[in-house]
Design a protein around this motif. Structure first.
Motif, PDB file in Angstrom:
ATOM      1  N   VAL A   1      21.861  60.023   7.190  1.00 48.14           N
ATOM      2  CA  VAL A   1      22.119  60.862   5.864  1.00 48.14           C
ATOM      3  C   VAL A   1      21.907  60.288   4.443  1.00 48.14           C
ATOM      4  O   VAL A   1      21.283  60.890   3.736  1.00 48.14           O
ATOM      5  N   LYS A   2      22.231  59.085   4.021  1.00 46.83           N
ATOM      6  CA  LYS A   2      21.932  58.294   2.966  1.00 46.83           C
ATOM      7  C   LYS A   2      20.576  58.407   2.772  1.00 46.83           C
ATOM      8  O   LYS A   2      20.108  58.633   1.677  1.00 46.83           O
ATOM      9  N   ALA A   3      19.640  57.948   3.612  1.00 48.85           N
ATOM     10  CA  ALA A   3      18.256  57.773   3.760  1.00 48.85           C
ATOM     11  C   ALA A   3      17.627  59.200   3.207  1.00 48.85           C
ATOM     12  O   ALA A   3      16.701  59.090   2.472  1.00 48.85           O
ATOM     13  N   SER A   4      18.328  60.185   3.664  1.00 54.43           N
ATOM     14  CA  SER A   4      17.665  61.602   3.352  1.00 54.43           C
ATOM     15  C   SER A   4      17.765  61.980   2.017  1.00 54.43           C
ATOM     16  O   SER A   4      17.145  62.921   1.620  1.00 54.43           O
ATOM     17  N   GLY A   5      18.700  61.550   1.418  1.00 57.15           N
ATOM     18  CA  GLY A   5      19.114  62.204   0.197  1.00 57.15           C
ATOM     19  C   GLY A   5      19.931  63.633   0.322  1.00 57.15           C
ATOM     20  O   GLY A   5      20.088  64.222  -0.791  1.00 57.15           O
ATOM     21  N   ASN A   6      20.246  63.977   1.582  1.00 56.87           N
ATOM     22  CA  ASN A   6      20.856  65.269   1.478  1.00 56.87           C
ATOM     23  C   ASN A   6      22.397  65.305   1.329  1.00 56.87           C
ATOM     24  O   ASN A   6      23.175  64.057   1.563  1.00 56.87           O
ATOM     25  N   TYR A   7      22.922  65.920   0.566  1.00 54.16           N
ATOM     26  CA  TYR A   7      24.368  65.999  -0.132  1.00 54.16           C
ATOM     27  C   TYR A   7      25.261  66.234   0.984  1.00 54.16           C
ATOM     28  O   TYR A   7      24.957  67.093   1.923  1.00 54.16           O
ATOM     29  N   ALA A   8      26.118  65.430   1.282  1.00 51.78           N
ATOM     30  CA  ALA A   8      27.148  65.346   2.210  1.00 51.78           C
ATOM     31  C   ALA A   8      28.545  64.543   1.941  1.00 51.78           C
ATOM     32  O   ALA A   8      28.220  63.641   1.123  1.00 51.78           O
ATOM     33  N   VAL A   9      29.683  65.215   2.294  1.00 45.48           N
ATOM     34  CA  VAL A   9      30.726  64.410   2.288  1.00 45.48           C
ATOM     35  C   VAL A   9      31.132  63.985   3.936  1.00 45.48           C
ATOM     36  O   VAL A   9      31.272  64.984   4.832  1.00 45.48           O
ATOM     37  N   ILE A  10      31.215  62.791   4.374  1.00 44.72           N
ATOM     38  CA  ILE A  10      31.344  62.340   5.594  1.00 44.72           C
ATOM     39  C   ILE A  10      32.764  61.420   5.810  1.00 44.72           C
ATOM     40  O   ILE A  10      32.854  60.449   4.892  1.00 44.72           O
TER      41      ILE A  10
END
Length: 282
Positions: A119-128
């Protein structure tokens, strides 16, 4: 000018207890809209959430990517909340990233390192985060801060960890794992495989003190530290009955993520400590 348009939210796993509680919190909260579509695995049908009929699409039978992309077109600014199953965590994360939809991952389990890395590599916004409860997050943050400020402070101490959850929860608590990491930074030598999982009624009501009316929804954790000679001990507990604390915290995370997306923040991956630091909790 402040955008008064409600934030559309899809709750995947709405058929489960945590998903339903979160969906209900979305319906109750001003500024948010529960959309009438959700993804599920191995189950399809309609779930009524406080008057909102949510159609659950079985990703084993239909194209989840197509369903999600259609929802994104129909509801601009969509944010997905995931409360599915531990074995679905990584596949779901990959799906959200592929579609480019911001998401809050409340489901525990899966390969967390792989999830965070991808997810970090993708640059997609997320709260995990493994924990969405506000006050429990504060405790978790305090433990992390103590470990950073006083590394090795409990070197030589023996740690025992006991956690009780409803019998339907099969995996080890993600919160317990996070707290254990802080204790290890404080000098303990403890493997998460040593965490005792209490899932039987007799020990839950007896040893752990869980009220009978909350056997189907609770989280009781005890962390005990004992010095090498047995003369000193410390005990930390956080006991939660019900699911509302997690549901409300999840909606707070959705609001936080919406603001980050709108601001095009350079940071894209967050946890609940980030949410807490910003004071973004109602």
């Amino acid at each position: 000018m402040v955008d008064a348009t409600p934030t559309p939210v899809m709750v995947c796993g709405v058929g489960g207890k945590m998903g339903r509680a979160t969906a209900s919190a979305v319906v109750r909260r001003d500024g948010f809209e529960l959309i009438p579509t959700a993804l599920g695995k191995g189950r399809a049908g309609v779930v009524d959430v406080d008057g909102v009929a949510v159609t659950v699409i079985d990703v084993d039978a239909e194209d989840g990517e197509a369903v999600l992309k259609k929802a994104m077109e129909t509801y601009p600014g969509l944010i997905v909340v995931d409360y599915t199953l531990p074995e679905s965590v990584n596949a779901n994360g990959e799906l959200y990233v592929k579609c480019g939809v911001p998401f809050v991952m409340g489901t525990t389990g899966g390969d967390r390192d792989a999830l965070l890395r991808e997810v970090k590599a993708s640059g997609n916004y997320a709260v995990i985060a493994p924990q969405m409860g506000k006050q429990v997050v504060a405790f978790q943050a305090a433990m992390k801060l103590m470990a950073e400020q006083f590394p090795g402070a409990f070197a030589g101490y023996t740690l025992t960890v006991t956690e009780s959850h409803q019998s339907s929860k099969k995996d080890t608590s993600g919160t317990a794992k996070a707290i254990v990491a802080s204790f290890n930074d404080l000098g303990c030598d403890f493997d998460v495989s040593q965490i005792e999982l209490v899932r039987d009624v007799e020990n839950q009501t007896g040893r752990m003190g869980v009220p009978e009316e909350h056997l189907l929804g609770h989280a009781f954790h005890t962390y005990r530290l004992t010095s090498a000679d047995g003369t000193v001990s410390f005990e930390f507990q956080h006991n939660v009955c019900g699911r509302s604390i997690y549901a409300e915290g999840t909606v707070d995370a959705v609001g936080f993520l919406k603001r980050k997306v709108d601001a095009k923040d350079s940071k894209t991956l967050y946890d609940m400590i980030d949410v807490l630091k910003e004071g973004a909790m109602n």
